[in-house]
Enzyme design. Structure first.
Site, PDB file in Angstrom:
ATOM      1  CB  CYS A  92      -0.941  -0.064   1.205  1.00 15.61           C
ATOM      2  SG  CYS A  92      -2.373   1.029   1.039  1.00 15.61           S
ATOM      3  CD1 TRP A  93      -1.783   5.257   0.082  1.00 12.35           C
ATOM      4  CD2 TRP A  93      -0.061   6.082  -1.052  1.00 12.35           C
ATOM      5  NE1 TRP A  93      -2.281   5.907  -1.015  1.00 12.35           N
ATOM      6  CE2 TRP A  93      -1.244   6.426  -1.744  1.00 12.35           C
ATOM      7  CE3 TRP A  93       1.146   6.481  -1.593  1.00 12.35           C
ATOM      8  CZ2 TRP A  93      -1.248   7.154  -2.918  1.00 12.35           C
ATOM      9  CZ3 TRP A  93       1.137   7.209  -2.782  1.00 12.35           C
ATOM     10  CH2 TRP A  93      -0.039   7.543  -3.418  1.00 12.35           C
TER      11      TRP A  93
END
Length: 156
Positions: A92-93
Site C-alpha cells: 500500500c502507501w
C-alpha cells in the site's frame, strides 16, 4: 561514577531462542522493497505483487509488474486474478498505512500464502526503483536516508 540505568534494558531482552523465533516469524510475514524489486527484475516465479490501493493511487504510479486489486475487491476477485498456489506480496502507501496488512489478511483468509512488503510504495520510490505511470516508467532520485545512492541495494 554513577551507575546509569538503561531505558532500553528496563525491559530485559528476550532469550536468544525466543528472539530467533520472533525474527524468523517476521521474515515469514514480511519482505522488503529491495527483495521484491530483485524478484520482479529477475522474473522470479511463484509470486504475484498486489497493489491494494485505490484506482487514483494506482494511476499516480505503481510497481512495474504489480497487479491492481484494491483491498475491498480481494474477496470477490482474487481467484480470477491470482493463480492457485501463487504466493502474494501486498503493498500500500507506506509504513504509516496498514492497507497492505488488511490486504494480506484478506488473502490469508482466502487460503493464499502471503507476505507484506514493508515500506510500501513510499520506500519503493524513495529507494529509486522505477514506477509505472501513464507516461511510462519513471524513477525519482534515491533518498540517501533509505539507500546508498551509488549502490544497487543497502547490502543488508
Amino acid at each position: 561514577m554513577t551507575n546509569v540505568i538503561s531505558v532500553v534494558l528496563s525491559t530485559p531482552p528476550a532469550a536468544p531462542t525466543a528472539a530467533a523465533a520472533h525474527f524468523a516469524a517476521r521474515l515469514a510475514f514480511e519482505a522488503d522493497v529491495s527483495d521484491v524489486h530483485a524478484d520482479l527484475e529477475s522474473g522470479a516465479s511463484g509470486l504475484v505483487v498486489v497493489d491494494s490501493r485505490s484506482v487514483e493511487a494506482w494511476q499516480q504510479g505503481h510497481l512495474p509488474g504489480a497487479v491492481h486489486l484494491p483491498t475491498r475487491e480481494i474477496a470477490v476477485r482474487a481467484a480470477e486474478v491470482i493463480p492457485p498456489g501463487t504466493a502474494v506480496v501486498t503493498y500500500c502507501w507506506g509504513p504509516g498505512c496498514n492497507g497492505a496488512t488488511r490486504a494480506a489478511l484478506e488473502f490469508a483468509e482466502l487460503g493464499y500464502e502471503v507476505k507484506e512488503m514493508i515500506g510500501g510504495y513510499e520506500y519503493w520510490v524513495r529507494e529509486g526503483f522505477p514506477v509505472r505511470t501513464e507516461d511510462g516508467l519513471i524513477r525519482r532520485p534515491v533518498d540517501d536516508l533509505t539507500a546508498p545512492p551509488l549502490a544497487d541495494s543497502c547490502g543488508c
